[in-house]
Design a protein around this motif. Sequence first.
Motif, PDB file in Angstrom:
ATOM      1  N   GLU A  97      89.319   7.389  14.496  1.00 20.04           N
ATOM      2  CA  GLU A  97      90.651   6.993  14.030  1.00 20.04           C
ATOM      3  C   GLU A  97      90.594   6.014  12.864  1.00 20.04           C
ATOM      4  O   GLU A  97      91.359   6.125  11.918  1.00 20.04           O
ATOM      5  CB  GLU A  97      91.489   6.413  15.159  1.00 20.04           C
TER       6      GLU A  97
ATOM      7  N   HIS B  61      92.292   6.313   8.958  1.00 25.52           N
ATOM      8  CA  HIS B  61      93.153   5.293   8.350  1.00 25.52           C
ATOM      9  C   HIS B  61      92.535   4.759   7.058  1.00 25.52           C
ATOM     10  O   HIS B  61      93.230   4.531   6.070  1.00 25.52           O
ATOM     11  CB  HIS B  61      93.428   4.158   9.333  1.00 25.52           C
TER      12      HIS B  61
ATOM     13  N   GLN C  89      93.163   7.257   4.326  1.00 22.91           N
ATOM     14  CA  GLN C  89      94.538   7.220   3.852  1.00 22.91           C
ATOM     15  C   GLN C  89      94.777   6.008   2.960  1.00 22.91           C
ATOM     16  O   GLN C  89      95.492   6.101   1.970  1.00 22.91           O
ATOM     17  CB  GLN C  89      95.508   7.262   5.029  1.00 22.91           C
TER      18      GLN C  89
END
Length: 73
Positions: free
Chosen positions: A11, A15, A18
Amino acid sequence: MFRFKHRADLELLYHHLQLRGVYVWEWRSFYLSTAHTEEDVNRVAEAVEGRCASCATAGSSPAAATVPRRPRA
């Protein structure tokens, strides 16, 4: 279409990507097409390599011992 598979929780990687301008679909698949340039592909690869390297340096990832490398053209 491609995906990263690993036993670790990725995860934070998504992130991080992004934050570096690499969109990751919510189901965590990546898509490339002929519309993407070599520069686009290199930007994604550099973002992934950068995140893996920072995890390896910090020792914050089970995968810290192995930082994937892509072949250079």
